[in-house]
Design a protein around this motif. Sequence first.
Motif, short mmCIF file in Angstrom:
data_model
loop_
_atom_site.label_atom_id
_atom_site.label_comp_id
_atom_site.label_asym_id
_atom_site.label_seq_id
_atom_site.Cartn_x
_atom_site.Cartn_y
_atom_site.Cartn_z
N LEU A 188 0.85 -1.19 0.00
CA LEU A 188 0.00 0.00 0.00
C LEU A 188 0.89 1.24 0.00
O LEU A 188 1.74 1.39 0.87
N PRO A 189 0.73 2.14 -0.99
CA PRO A 189 1.55 3.36 -0.95
C PRO A 189 1.10 4.23 0.23
O PRO A 189 -0.10 4.34 0.49
N LYS A 190 2.07 4.76 0.96
CA LYS A 190 1.72 5.47 2.20
C LYS A 190 2.44 6.81 2.31
O LYS A 190 3.48 7.02 1.70
N VAL A 191 1.85 7.67 3.14
CA VAL A 191 2.39 8.98 3.45
C VAL A 191 2.67 9.00 4.96
O VAL A 191 1.78 8.65 5.75
N GLU A 192 3.86 9.36 5.36
CA GLU A 192 4.21 9.46 6.79
C GLU A 192 4.49 10.92 7.13
O GLU A 192 5.42 11.52 6.59
N LEU A 193 3.64 11.49 8.00
CA LEU A 193 3.76 12.93 8.29
C LEU A 193 4.19 13.23 9.72
O LEU A 193 4.36 14.39 10.08
N HIS A 194 4.34 12.20 10.55
CA HIS A 194 4.74 12.46 11.95
C HIS A 194 5.79 11.43 12.34
O HIS A 194 5.49 10.39 12.92
N ALA A 195 7.05 11.73 11.99
CA ALA A 195 8.15 10.80 12.30
C ALA A 195 9.32 11.60 12.88
O ALA A 195 9.93 12.40 12.19
N HIS A 196 9.57 11.38 14.16
CA HIS A 196 10.73 12.03 14.80
C HIS A 196 11.98 11.24 14.39
O HIS A 196 12.02 10.02 14.55
N LEU A 197 12.98 11.95 13.89
CA LEU A 197 14.17 11.29 13.36
C LEU A 197 14.81 10.34 14.37
O LEU A 197 14.99 9.15 14.10
N ASN A 198 15.15 10.84 15.56
CA ASN A 198 15.86 9.99 16.52
C ASN A 198 14.98 8.86 17.05
O ASN A 198 15.48 7.77 17.35
N GLY A 199 13.68 9.09 17.13
CA GLY A 199 12.78 8.03 17.58
C GLY A 199 12.52 6.98 16.52
O GLY A 199 11.95 5.93 16.80
N SER A 200 12.91 7.28 15.27
CA SER A 200 12.66 6.34 14.16
C SER A 200 13.84 5.42 13.89
O SER A 200 13.79 4.59 12.98
N THR A 226 3.54 6.98 12.53
CA THR A 226 4.26 6.09 13.45
C THR A 226 4.78 6.82 14.69
O THR A 226 5.00 6.19 15.72
N ASP A 227 5.06 8.12 14.60
CA ASP A 227 5.65 8.89 15.69
C ASP A 227 7.13 8.54 15.85
O ASP A 227 8.00 9.30 15.49
N ASP A 228 7.39 7.33 16.41
CA ASP A 228 8.76 6.89 16.67
C ASP A 228 8.84 5.39 16.38
O ASP A 228 8.71 4.58 17.28
N LYS A 229 9.04 5.04 15.12
CA LYS A 229 8.95 3.63 14.75
C LYS A 229 10.03 2.77 15.42
O LYS A 229 9.83 1.60 15.68
N GLY A 230 11.18 3.39 15.71
CA GLY A 230 12.26 2.65 16.37
C GLY A 230 11.96 2.41 17.84
O GLY A 230 12.00 1.27 18.32
N VAL A 231 11.62 3.48 18.52
CA VAL A 231 11.34 3.39 19.97
C VAL A 231 10.16 2.47 20.24
O VAL A 231 10.17 1.66 21.18
N PHE A 232 9.11 2.56 19.40
CA PHE A 232 7.90 1.78 19.67
C PHE A 232 7.81 0.49 18.86
O PHE A 232 6.78 -0.19 18.85
N CYS A 233 8.91 0.14 18.17
CA CYS A 233 9.00 -1.14 17.44
C CYS A 233 7.80 -1.37 16.53
O CYS A 233 7.07 -2.36 16.66
#
Length: 346
Positions: A10-22, A284-291
């Motif tokens: 699915l093509p997606k748009v991500e508008l809320h991604a904190h760099l360090n949290g990702s 996602t907000d913080d894809k890394g922090v929240f896995c």
Amino acid sequence: MDDAVFYRELPKVELHAHLNGSVSVQTMEKLISQKQHLNIDHSRTAVGKGQSRTLDECFEVFRVIHKLVDTDEDILMVTTDVIKEFAADGVKYLELRSTPREEKATGLTKRSYVETVIKAIHQCKNEGVDIDVRFLVAIDRRNGMEVALETVKLAEEFMLSSGGLVVGIDLSGDPTVGHGKNFLPALERARNSGLKLALHLSEVPSQQEESALLLNLPPDRIGHGTFLHPEMGGSQSLLDKVVQNNIPLELCLTSNVKGQTVPCYSQHHFKYWYQLGHPSVICTDDKGVFCTDLSQEYQLAASTFGLSREAVWTLSQRAIDCCFAEESVKQQLRQTWKSLRPRLFQ
């Protein structure tokens, strides 16, 4: 086509991604192995499956990540990795956000921080990574009013020199620190110079007065907005302002549940705004922090709230309208969606 494939394709748009949290587990491993003298334990950089943390503990995770990411080289590696991971997850347009930091010990300056993020965006483009990326310069509430103004001046400069890559300002950081009224002069200046405003609003219940003030600007998008509407302890007047100005919400399901600002997925405020037909973008907000990743967030929304694939497609396509990029970019994205649709709905 099974669900996992559908959501990834699915093509997606991500508008809320904190760099360090990702920053992903894989990139964290690279950083930790390069900086063994810091003795940083993996469990302190992410909130794993089935775990949750208080908002305070989540901000503690960021402090640990900042220790690991403290040179221009780190920022270049982290940013290129994050961009490539979003692209691999089917994200076609990404707005990253981050607070420019300086580290005296390593020679990192706020200016070089932003320059390095822009360099990473160019690098990915040149390597043919299939994703369009923009950058929001973030004001961290903890740093106060003067720093906020400096941050806006830096963003104005890069808005003019980055070839359209720096598009806006984010107001974020610990929502329990400081008061939004202190940031109004900086935010008004940003708006007047043509920068878009994405503001974290009503993340915690005690922010009614602040939310009312900031909504008067008004912002171009709202981050979280958890406690805006009456069912979550907000007020009718706040709700009216959001609806009248048609301000899109950036909604982050896993982040809110793991950060304990929302009790569970089924009680997430996505349902309220979606049923209202209000512009709502899953992020996602913080894809890394929240896995997590954006495919997973869409799949969670669909399974929790009973959305058909058709409804999910529409949700993803409408997110294009909420981007801060210029209209020509939005038109290209709509073309991309149109060309990819037959493959997903054959």
